[in-house]
Design a protein around this motif. Structure first.
Motif, PDB file in Angstrom:
ATOM      1  N   GLY A   1      63.620 -38.748  50.998  1.00 47.72           N
ATOM      2  CA  GLY A   1      64.140 -39.566  51.485  1.00 47.72           C
ATOM      3  C   GLY A   1      65.281 -40.432  51.317  1.00 47.72           C
ATOM      4  N   PHE A   2      66.373 -40.269  50.158  1.00 50.28           N
ATOM      5  CA  PHE A   2      67.799 -39.564  49.573  1.00 50.28           C
ATOM      6  C   PHE A   2      68.745 -38.927  50.403  1.00 50.28           C
ATOM      7  CE2 PHE A   2      64.403 -40.576  46.199  1.00 50.28           C
ATOM      8  CZ  PHE A   2      65.666 -41.692  45.599  1.00 50.28           C
ATOM      9  N   GLU A   3      69.668 -39.720  50.054  1.00 49.15           N
ATOM     10  CA  GLU A   3      70.917 -38.783  51.452  1.00 49.15           C
ATOM     11  C   GLU A   3      71.017 -36.993  50.705  1.00 49.15           C
ATOM     12  OE1 GLU A   3      76.074 -39.109  52.073  1.00 49.15           O
ATOM     13  OE2 GLU A   3      74.838 -40.357  50.925  1.00 49.15           O
ATOM     14  N   ASN A   4      71.243 -36.795  49.926  1.00 49.72           N
ATOM     15  CA  ASN A   4      71.379 -35.212  49.607  1.00 49.72           C
ATOM     16  C   ASN A   4      70.106 -35.351  48.210  1.00 49.72           C
ATOM     17  OD1 ASN A   4      71.608 -32.610  49.095  1.00 49.72           O
ATOM     18  ND2 ASN A   4      74.040 -32.773  47.955  1.00 49.72           N
ATOM     19  N   ASN A   5      68.990 -34.627  48.796  1.00 49.73           N
ATOM     20  CA  ASN A   5      67.622 -34.583  48.425  1.00 49.73           C
ATOM     21  C   ASN A   5      67.568 -33.105  48.009  1.00 49.73           C
ATOM     22  OD1 ASN A   5      66.020 -36.882  48.839  1.00 49.73           O
ATOM     23  ND2 ASN A   5      66.412 -35.991  51.324  1.00 49.73           N
ATOM     24  N   LEU A   6      67.020 -32.913  46.375  1.00 47.17           N
ATOM     25  CA  LEU A   6      65.868 -32.058  46.127  1.00 47.17           C
ATOM     26  C   LEU A   6      65.183 -31.338  46.497  1.00 47.17           C
ATOM     27  CD1 LEU A   6      66.664 -30.043  43.151  1.00 47.17           C
ATOM     28  CD2 LEU A   6      64.981 -31.337  41.710  1.00 47.17           C
ATOM     29  N   LEU A   7      65.079 -30.082  46.891  1.00 45.23           N
ATOM     30  CA  LEU A   7      64.246 -29.543  47.506  1.00 45.23           C
ATOM     31  C   LEU A   7      63.257 -28.543  46.281  1.00 45.23           C
ATOM     32  CD1 LEU A   7      66.345 -27.897  50.734  1.00 45.23           C
ATOM     33  CD2 LEU A   7      65.035 -30.495  50.410  1.00 45.23           C
ATOM     34  N   TYR A   8      64.054 -27.693  46.042  1.00 43.19           N
ATOM     35  CA  TYR A   8      63.579 -26.715  44.848  1.00 43.19           C
ATOM     36  C   TYR A   8      64.277 -26.300  43.983  1.00 43.19           C
ATOM     37  CZ  TYR A   8      62.313 -21.553  43.668  1.00 43.19           C
ATOM     38  OH  TYR A   8      61.782 -20.945  43.075  1.00 43.19           O
ATOM     39  N   ILE A   9      63.348 -25.610  42.519  1.00 44.30           N
ATOM     40  CA  ILE A   9      63.804 -25.773  41.597  1.00 44.30           C
ATOM     41  C   ILE A   9      63.065 -24.470  40.858  1.00 44.30           C
ATOM     42  CG2 ILE A   9      62.390 -27.135  40.355  1.00 44.30           C
ATOM     43  CD1 ILE A   9      64.514 -27.548  38.393  1.00 44.30           C
ATOM     44  N   SER A  10      63.406 -23.325  40.582  1.00 42.72           N
ATOM     45  CA  SER A  10      62.786 -22.132  40.289  1.00 42.72           C
ATOM     46  C   SER A  10      62.583 -21.482  38.262  1.00 42.72           C
ATOM     47  CB  SER A  10      63.895 -20.859  40.546  1.00 42.72           C
ATOM     48  OG  SER A  10      64.862 -21.283  39.520  1.00 42.72           O
ATOM     49  N   ASN A  11      62.171 -20.727  38.347  1.00 49.21           N
ATOM     50  CA  ASN A  11      61.360 -20.875  36.787  1.00 49.21           C
ATOM     51  C   ASN A  11      60.721 -21.719  36.577  1.00 49.21           C
ATOM     52  OD1 ASN A  11      62.578 -18.352  36.817  1.00 49.21           O
ATOM     53  ND2 ASN A  11      64.598 -18.966  36.866  1.00 49.21           N
ATOM     54  N   LYS A  12      60.484 -22.655  37.098  1.00 50.82           N
ATOM     55  CA  LYS A  12      59.337 -23.466  36.405  1.00 50.82           C
ATOM     56  C   LYS A  12      58.459 -23.486  34.932  1.00 50.82           C
ATOM     57  CE  LYS A  12      58.007 -26.049  40.279  1.00 50.82           C
ATOM     58  NZ  LYS A  12      58.504 -25.312  40.592  1.00 50.82           N
ATOM     59  N   GLU A  13      57.824 -22.582  35.978  1.00 55.13           N
ATOM     60  CA  GLU A  13      57.115 -22.112  33.893  1.00 55.13           C
ATOM     61  C   GLU A  13      57.081 -21.580  32.440  1.00 55.13           C
ATOM     62  OE1 GLU A  13      58.910 -18.657  35.804  1.00 55.13           O
ATOM     63  OE2 GLU A  13      57.585 -20.544  36.444  1.00 55.13           O
ATOM     64  N   LEU A  14      58.786 -21.894  32.912  1.00 52.88           N
ATOM     65  CA  LEU A  14      59.234 -21.718  32.029  1.00 52.88           C
ATOM     66  C   LEU A  14      60.054 -23.113  30.820  1.00 52.88           C
ATOM     67  CD1 LEU A  14      61.900 -19.069  32.645  1.00 52.88           C
ATOM     68  CD2 LEU A  14      59.967 -18.179  31.378  1.00 52.88           C
ATOM     69  N   ASP A  15      59.392 -24.371  32.013  1.00 52.92           N
ATOM     70  CA  ASP A  15      60.078 -25.452  31.085  1.00 52.92           C
ATOM     71  C   ASP A  15      59.224 -25.082  30.082  1.00 52.92           C
ATOM     72  OD1 ASP A  15      60.951 -27.803  30.606  1.00 52.92           O
ATOM     73  OD2 ASP A  15      60.349 -28.634  32.997  1.00 52.92           O
ATOM     74  N   PRO A  16      60.199 -25.875  28.837  1.00 55.71           N
ATOM     75  CA  PRO A  16      59.561 -26.258  27.373  1.00 55.71           C
ATOM     76  C   PRO A  16      58.351 -27.534  27.578  1.00 55.71           C
ATOM     77  CG  PRO A  16      62.083 -25.816  27.203  1.00 55.71           C
ATOM     78  CD  PRO A  16      62.122 -25.968  28.405  1.00 55.71           C
ATOM     79  N   LEU A  17      58.994 -27.678  28.545  1.00 56.71           N
ATOM     80  CA  LEU A  17      57.953 -29.657  28.671  1.00 56.71           C
ATOM     81  C   LEU A  17      56.674 -29.499  29.290  1.00 56.71           C
ATOM     82  CD1 LEU A  17      60.368 -32.147  30.527  1.00 56.71           C
ATOM     83  CD2 LEU A  17      59.376 -31.660  28.366  1.00 56.71           C
ATOM     84  N   LYS A  18      56.057 -28.295  29.684  1.00 59.47           N
ATOM     85  CA  LYS A  18      54.740 -27.328  29.684  1.00 59.47           C
ATOM     86  C   LYS A  18      54.039 -27.387  28.877  1.00 59.47           C
ATOM     87  CE  LYS A  18      55.332 -27.101  34.788  1.00 59.47           C
ATOM     88  NZ  LYS A  18      54.928 -25.701  35.152  1.00 59.47           N
ATOM     89  N   GLN A  19      54.432 -27.139  27.684  1.00 61.51           N
ATOM     90  CA  GLN A  19      53.834 -27.636  25.640  1.00 61.51           C
ATOM     91  C   GLN A  19      53.616 -28.305  25.723  1.00 61.51           C
ATOM     92  OE1 GLN A  19      56.131 -24.428  23.822  1.00 61.51           O
ATOM     93  NE2 GLN A  19      57.614 -25.869  24.434  1.00 61.51           N
ATOM     94  N   PRO A  20      52.553 -28.095  25.538  1.00 60.90           N
ATOM     95  CA  PRO A  20      52.423 -29.175  24.361  1.00 60.90           C
ATOM     96  C   PRO A  20      52.978 -29.881  23.918  1.00 60.90           C
ATOM     97  CG  PRO A  20      50.098 -27.781  23.768  1.00 60.90           C
ATOM     98  CD  PRO A  20      51.580 -27.311  24.718  1.00 60.90           C
ATOM     99  N   MET A  21      52.840 -31.380  23.834  1.00 64.13           N
ATOM    100  CA  MET A  21      54.392 -32.179  22.370  1.00 64.13           C
ATOM    101  C   MET A  21      54.587 -31.503  21.533  1.00 64.13           C
ATOM    102  SD  MET A  21      54.913 -34.922  20.249  1.00 64.13           S
ATOM    103  CE  MET A  21      53.280 -35.591  20.691  1.00 64.13           C
TER     104      MET A  21
END
Length: 228
Positions: free
Chosen positions: A99-119
Motif C-alpha cells: 500500500g506504499f509507493e515502495n514496498n518491502l517485499l522480502y527480508i532474508s535470514n529472519k531466523e537469525l534475528d535476535p528478536l526471535k529469542q526470549p527477551m
C-alpha cells in the motif's frame, strides 16, 4: 477508492475464515477502523470492546493511525490500516509492507534475528545480516547489517500506566554506508514487545509501532483472547 478497497479486503477475509461468526466480527472491526481516520487513538473502554487487536502506527510525519489485526499466519501478524496499507510483523520486526509507493517485499535470514529469542536472552553484541527486496525499480538484494549496541531499563507511558521495560537499541547499516537506530521496548515482567521504532531502508521514513492491545492485556483492560 477506499470504498472500492473495502469489498476486496472483506472478500479476502471471507475466503480465509469462511462463513463464520469469526468473519462477522472481523468485518465489524475493520469497518470501525476504516471509519476511524488518521490521528486516532482509543480509550480503554473502546479497546476493551474490540473483537480484534489493534496497533498504533506512525510512519514518518504522517498522523498516528489505528491498524487492525487482520489475521495471523506462519508466525506473522498482518495489520490493516484505514488507508489500505498493510504492515506485516514477525516477532515485532517489520518484514513486509503493502500500500506504499515502495514496498518491502522480502527480508532474508529472519531466523537469525535476535528478536526471535526470549527477551532475557537479547544481549549487546548480537548481530545478523539480511537481504531485502523492494517493489520499486528492481531494488533487490540490499544487504543490511544489524547489531545490538545497548540494552537498558526504561519506562514508557501507555494507557495512563508507566511500564518498566527492557529497551533494546540496535544499529542498522545500509548498503550505502548510512546507519540508523532501531529501538524495541519489552515489558520487563512478561517479555512482551510494547513499542518499537524501526528503520527499514534509507529511502523509507522511520516507523513507530505501539502494541496497545498487548498493553491492555497486561493491565487487565482486555480480558478476552491472547496474542501469546
Amino acid at each position: 477508492m477506499r470504498n472500492l478497497a473495502l469489498p476486496f479486503i472483506f472478500f479476502a477475509l471471507a475466503t480465509l475464515f469462511g462463513c463464520s461468526s469469526t468473519f462477522h466480527t472481523y468485518t465489524q472491526t475493520l469497518e470501525l477502523a476504516f471509519n476511524q481516520g488518521d490521528g486516532a487513538s482509543l480509550t480503554k473502554a473502546e479497546l476493551a470492546s474490540r473483537e480484534s487487536d489493534v496497533l498504533y502506527a506512525k510512519v514518518g510525519t504522517l498522523p498516528n493511525a489505528v491498524l487492525v489485526l487482520a489475521y495471523l499466519e506462519h508466525g506473522q501478524y498482518k495489520w490493516v490500516s484505514a488507508d489500505e496499507a498493510l504492515l506485516v510483523l514477525e516477532k515485532g520486526r517489520l518484514v513486509k509492507t503493502t500500500g506504499f509507493e515502495n514496498n518491502l517485499l522480502y527480508i532474508s535470514n529472519k531466523e537469525l534475528d535476535p528478536l526471535k529469542q526470549p527477551m532475557t536472552k537479547i544481549q549487546v553484541g548480537q548481530s545478523w545480516q539480511a537481504k531485502t527486496d523492494w517493489s520499486g525499480k528492481a531494488e533487490t538484494g540490499h544487504l543490511l547489517r544489524y547489531e545490538i549496541i545497548e540494552t537498558e531499563i526504561s519506562s514508557i507511558e501507555l494507557l495512563d500506566y508507566s511500564f518498566q521495560t527492557k529497551l533494546v537499541t540496535e544499529l542498522v547499516t545500509f548498503p550505502n554506508g548510512q546507519t540508523a537506530i532501531n529501538q524495541f521496548w519489552f515489558d520487563l515482567k512478561s517479555g512482551w514487545l510494547l513499542k518499537s521504532r524501526q528503520n527499514i531502508a534509507p529511502f523509507w521514513p522511520e516507523v513507530e509501532l505501539i502494541h496497545v492491545s498487548s498493553a491492555g492485556r497486561l493491565l487487565g483492560v482486555i480480558k478476552k483472547g491472547s496474542l501469546r
